[in-house]
Scaffold this active site. Structure first.
Site, PDB file in Angstrom:
ATOM      1  N   HIS A   1      40.389  45.419  37.425  1.00 49.13           N
ATOM      2  CA  HIS A   1      39.132  45.055  38.107  1.00 49.13           C
ATOM      3  C   HIS A   1      38.558  46.178  38.961  1.00 49.13           C
ATOM      4  CE1 HIS A   1      42.141  44.103  41.216  1.00 49.13           C
ATOM      5  NE2 HIS A   1      41.193  44.440  42.059  1.00 49.13           N
TER       6      HIS A   1
HETATM    7  C1  UD1 Z   1      37.289  42.357  45.457  1.00 50.26           C
HETATM    8  C2  UD1 Z   1      37.661  43.456  46.451  1.00 50.26           C
HETATM    9  C3  UD1 Z   1      38.796  44.299  45.883  1.00 50.26           C
HETATM   10  C4  UD1 Z   1      39.949  43.429  45.475  1.00 50.26           C
HETATM   11  C5  UD1 Z   1      39.488  42.336  44.526  1.00 50.26           C
HETATM   12  C6  UD1 Z   1      40.631  41.408  44.251  1.00 50.26           C
HETATM   13  C7  UD1 Z   1      35.906  44.408  47.871  1.00 50.26           C
HETATM   14  C8  UD1 Z   1      35.001  45.555  48.049  1.00 50.26           C
HETATM   15  N1  UD1 Z   1      36.549  44.365  46.702  1.00 50.26           N
HETATM   16  O1  UD1 Z   1      36.790  43.004  44.293  1.00 50.26           O
HETATM   17  O2  UD1 Z   1      39.245  45.204  46.888  1.00 50.26           O
HETATM   18  O3  UD1 Z   1      40.918  44.236  44.845  1.00 50.26           O
HETATM   19  O4  UD1 Z   1      38.430  41.594  45.149  1.00 50.26           O
HETATM   20  O5  UD1 Z   1      40.404  40.565  43.184  1.00 50.26           O
HETATM   21  O6  UD1 Z   1      36.053  43.598  48.746  1.00 50.26           O
HETATM   22  N2  UD1 Z   1      33.074  36.972  40.808  1.00 50.26           N
HETATM   23  C9  UD1 Z   1      33.060  35.728  40.244  1.00 50.26           C
HETATM   24  N3  UD1 Z   1      33.755  34.732  40.862  1.00 50.26           N
HETATM   25  C10 UD1 Z   1      34.459  34.915  42.000  1.00 50.26           C
HETATM   26  C11 UD1 Z   1      34.461  36.188  42.569  1.00 50.26           C
HETATM   27  C12 UD1 Z   1      33.761  37.208  41.964  1.00 50.26           C
HETATM   28  O7  UD1 Z   1      32.438  35.505  39.212  1.00 50.26           O
HETATM   29  O8  UD1 Z   1      35.086  33.955  42.488  1.00 50.26           O
HETATM   30  C13 UD1 Z   1      32.355  38.083  40.112  1.00 50.26           C
HETATM   31  C14 UD1 Z   1      30.910  38.259  40.556  1.00 50.26           C
HETATM   32  O9  UD1 Z   1      30.170  38.640  39.459  1.00 50.26           O
HETATM   33  C15 UD1 Z   1      31.006  39.440  41.518  1.00 50.26           C
HETATM   34  C16 UD1 Z   1      32.154  40.254  40.933  1.00 50.26           C
HETATM   35  O10 UD1 Z   1      33.035  39.297  40.372  1.00 50.26           O
HETATM   36  O11 UD1 Z   1      29.821  40.139  41.616  1.00 50.26           O
HETATM   37  C17 UD1 Z   1      32.858  41.115  41.931  1.00 50.26           C
HETATM   38  O12 UD1 Z   1      33.317  40.344  43.050  1.00 50.26           O
HETATM   39  P1  UD1 Z   1      33.518  41.063  44.491  1.00 50.26           P
HETATM   40  O13 UD1 Z   1      34.150  40.130  45.438  1.00 50.26           O
HETATM   41  O14 UD1 Z   1      32.258  41.726  44.928  1.00 50.26           O
HETATM   42  O15 UD1 Z   1      34.501  42.226  44.166  1.00 50.26           O
HETATM   43  P2  UD1 Z   1      35.832  42.232  43.310  1.00 50.26           P
HETATM   44  O16 UD1 Z   1      35.630  43.146  42.158  1.00 50.26           O
HETATM   45  O17 UD1 Z   1      36.274  40.853  43.060  1.00 50.26           O
HETATM   46  N1  UDP Z   2      47.191  37.369  40.699  1.00 52.47           N
HETATM   47  C1  UDP Z   2      47.140  36.026  40.313  1.00 52.47           C
HETATM   48  N2  UDP Z   2      46.534  35.694  39.130  1.00 52.47           N
HETATM   49  C2  UDP Z   2      45.986  36.617  38.287  1.00 52.47           C
HETATM   50  C3  UDP Z   2      46.055  37.984  38.692  1.00 52.47           C
HETATM   51  C4  UDP Z   2      46.643  38.323  39.904  1.00 52.47           C
HETATM   52  O1  UDP Z   2      47.635  35.167  41.045  1.00 52.47           O
HETATM   53  O2  UDP Z   2      45.458  36.243  37.234  1.00 52.47           O
HETATM   54  C5  UDP Z   2      47.804  37.717  42.004  1.00 52.47           C
HETATM   55  C6  UDP Z   2      48.883  38.785  41.990  1.00 52.47           C
HETATM   56  O3  UDP Z   2      50.166  38.236  41.745  1.00 52.47           O
HETATM   57  C7  UDP Z   2      48.772  39.353  43.399  1.00 52.47           C
HETATM   58  C8  UDP Z   2      47.296  39.252  43.706  1.00 52.47           C
HETATM   59  O4  UDP Z   2      46.776  38.278  42.795  1.00 52.47           O
HETATM   60  O5  UDP Z   2      49.493  38.525  44.308  1.00 52.47           O
HETATM   61  C9  UDP Z   2      46.621  40.576  43.519  1.00 52.47           C
HETATM   62  O6  UDP Z   2      45.242  40.417  43.634  1.00 52.47           O
HETATM   63  P1  UDP Z   2      44.182  41.388  42.958  1.00 52.47           P
HETATM   64  O7  UDP Z   2      44.827  42.202  41.901  1.00 52.47           O
HETATM   65  O8  UDP Z   2      43.009  40.548  42.601  1.00 52.47           O
HETATM   66  O9  UDP Z   2      43.735  42.297  44.195  1.00 52.47           O
HETATM   67  P2  UDP Z   2      44.248  43.694  44.785  1.00 52.47           P
HETATM   68  O10 UDP Z   2      45.683  43.557  45.125  1.00 52.47           O
HETATM   69  O11 UDP Z   2      43.951  44.740  43.778  1.00 52.47           O
HETATM   70  O12 UDP Z   2      43.380  43.897  45.981  1.00 52.47           O
END
Ligand code: UD1
Ligand code: UDP
Length: 376
Positions: free
Chosen positions: A220
């Site tokens: 992601h």
């Molecule tokens: C965010 C965090 C990242 C973290 C990740 C974990 C920031 C800058 N980024 O990234 O550090 O590693 O979460 O997963 O805070 N969306 C959905 N449903 C949801 C959430 C998001 O559809 O419930 C989609 C939307 O299109 C959105 C995109 O995902 O625009 C990105 O979501 P966003 O929270 O902005 O950033 P992440 O890539 O999820």
């Molecule tokens: N995780 C989960 N389901 C998934 C993918 C990840 O429960 O389908 C959990 C994973 O075990 C870890 C956390 O989500 O505990 C990590 O989150 P993510 O990779 O979204 O964020 P990051 O750590 O990169 O900020």
């Protein structure tokens, strides 16, 4: 000591497993801590938010700010505006923020301006790569925080080098691993049940069965998934690997549309793209995996503790201890490099589980000890 009003912030998937052990540890001192949980609503899909509350035993949030998605400025601004109202009304003694997401930064900034003390859990991590939004969030949050709880000694070193006063820094260990170790016994059965369900669905659809020893994938990071070039390299490698073995890929919502738009992932019977899974299922799948391929922050740590080889598709990591002591290895975002590294890891000797110092399931208790030692 009179009651300390603590307001916990959680907003995105990786926050929930960090907040849960802290809330539970503080709840064991109910005479001291008066706790509130605010969900910013940064993540909102059922399988990116609600499932974690159920599985981690988190209390229902006292407030959900429902900020949703947007550009960085929009999301950060919306959280700040909504969160300011909450803290002005509730006037907590401390706000506890975890990790490095936009919710972490936004709430820290609000508190710093209002003179409300901030504790940052998972402080001090640095990738030294300012193209990552998380690096900006980490640097600014640490600059503003009054208490900095680090997961590893490199965190302390980074903060000291940046001039943070040593009395604010506490090396407590890794709270994410508190959740992992607590829920590990439930993870195996959850993954078994999940895989049986998946096998039935695939059989009904006439798809290839799910094999043993899968490769498990998550992606992601904007640098990997927002542009078609890097995503095509990674998906090309997953297709190569998926011709000979099962590759299970729970696709993050950020990545879903990009894969569909590029038409990636076709031509390999073993490549299984699914929706994000719950925490128990994911931890159980990691345990069963022969290899994890990811760009996640937290998954680098979890695979180290589980002793599962991890290839991180990034040029750097803010979690170097997972390389020096654990099972993590960085790989360049090139199809051939990823495939070669994956095949080498799959053929190599089994990895050993590693427990970096204080990744022992008791980090949250150490955080509580620090709070108990504070003057109000
Ligand atoms: C965010 C965090 C990242 C973290 C990740 C974990 C920031 C800058 N980024 O990234 O550090 O590693 O979460 O997963 O805070 N969306 C959905 N449903 C949801 C959430 C998001 O559809 O419930 C989609 C939307 O299109 C959105 C995109 O995902 O625009 C990105 O979501 P966003 O929270 O902005 O950033 P992440 O890539 O999820
Ligand atoms: N995780 C989960 N389901 C998934 C993918 C990840 O429960 O389908 C959990 C994973 O075990 C870890 C956390 O989500 O505990 C990590 O989150 P993510 O990779 O979204 O964020 P990051 O750590 O990169 O900020």
């Amino acid at each position: 000591m009179c009651a300390l009003k603590i307001l916990h912030v959680a907003g995105a998937r990786p926050n929930f497993m960090k907040v849960a052990p802290i809330i539970a540890a503080m709840a064991r001192h109910g005479d001291v801590f008066e706790q509130q949980l605010v969900h910013t609503g940064q993540h909102y899909d059922e399988n990116m938010s609600r499932v974690f509350f159920d599985q981690l035993g988190l209390p229902r949030p006292d407030q959900n700010l429902e900020v949703g998605s947007g550009s960085h400025a929009q999301q950060t601004g919306r959280i700040m505006e909504a969160f300011e109202k909450v803290v002005l009304e509730d006037r907590p003694d401390w706000v506890s923020v975890v990790g490095d997401v936009n919710s972490t930064l936004a709430c820290s900034l609000v508190c710093a301006k209002l003179g409300i003390r901030v504790a940052h859990v998972e402080a001090g991590l640095r990738s030294f790569d300012r193209t990552m939004p998380e690096e900006i969030n980490r640097m600014v949050t640490d600059r503003l925080a009054d208490l900095l709880f680090t997961p590893s000694p490199d965190g302390d070193e980074n903060l000291l080098r940046e001039g943070v006063s040593p009395d604010r820094i506490h090396f407590v260990g890794n709270v994410m691993i508190d959740s992992l170790l607590r829920l590990l016994p439930q993870a195996g059965p959850a993954a078994e049940a999940f895989l049986e369900r998946l096998a039935r669905e695939r059989e009904a659809a006439g798809d290839f069965p799910v094999g043993d020893d899968p490769v498990l994938v998550t992606l992601h990071r904007p640098a990997n998934v927002d542009e078609s070039g890097p995503l095509a390299e990674i998906m090309g490698s997953l297709v190569e690997l998926g011709r000979d073995r099962t590759v299970i890929f729970p696709v993050h919502p950020r990545t879903r549309g990009r894969i569909a738009a590029g038409g990636y992932g076709k031509g390999a019977d073993g490549l299984v793209l699914i929706e994000p899974v719950g925490y128990l299922e994911f931890v159980g799948l990691m345990q069963k995996a022969a290899l994890v391929l990811t760009d996640s922050g937290g998954i680098q740590e979890e695979t180290t503790v589980l002793g599962v080889p991890c290839l991180t598709v990034r040029p750097n990591t803010e979690r170097p201890i997972t390389i020096t002591e654990g099972t993590n290895q960085l790989v360049q975002c090139r199809q051939q490099v990823i495939t070669d590294a994956a095949l080498a890891a799959l053929k190599g000797p089994p990895s050993k589980a590693a427990r970096p110092e204080k990744w022992d399931g008791h980090a949250a208790e150490r955080i509580v000890e620090v709070f108990l030692g504070l003057e109000k």
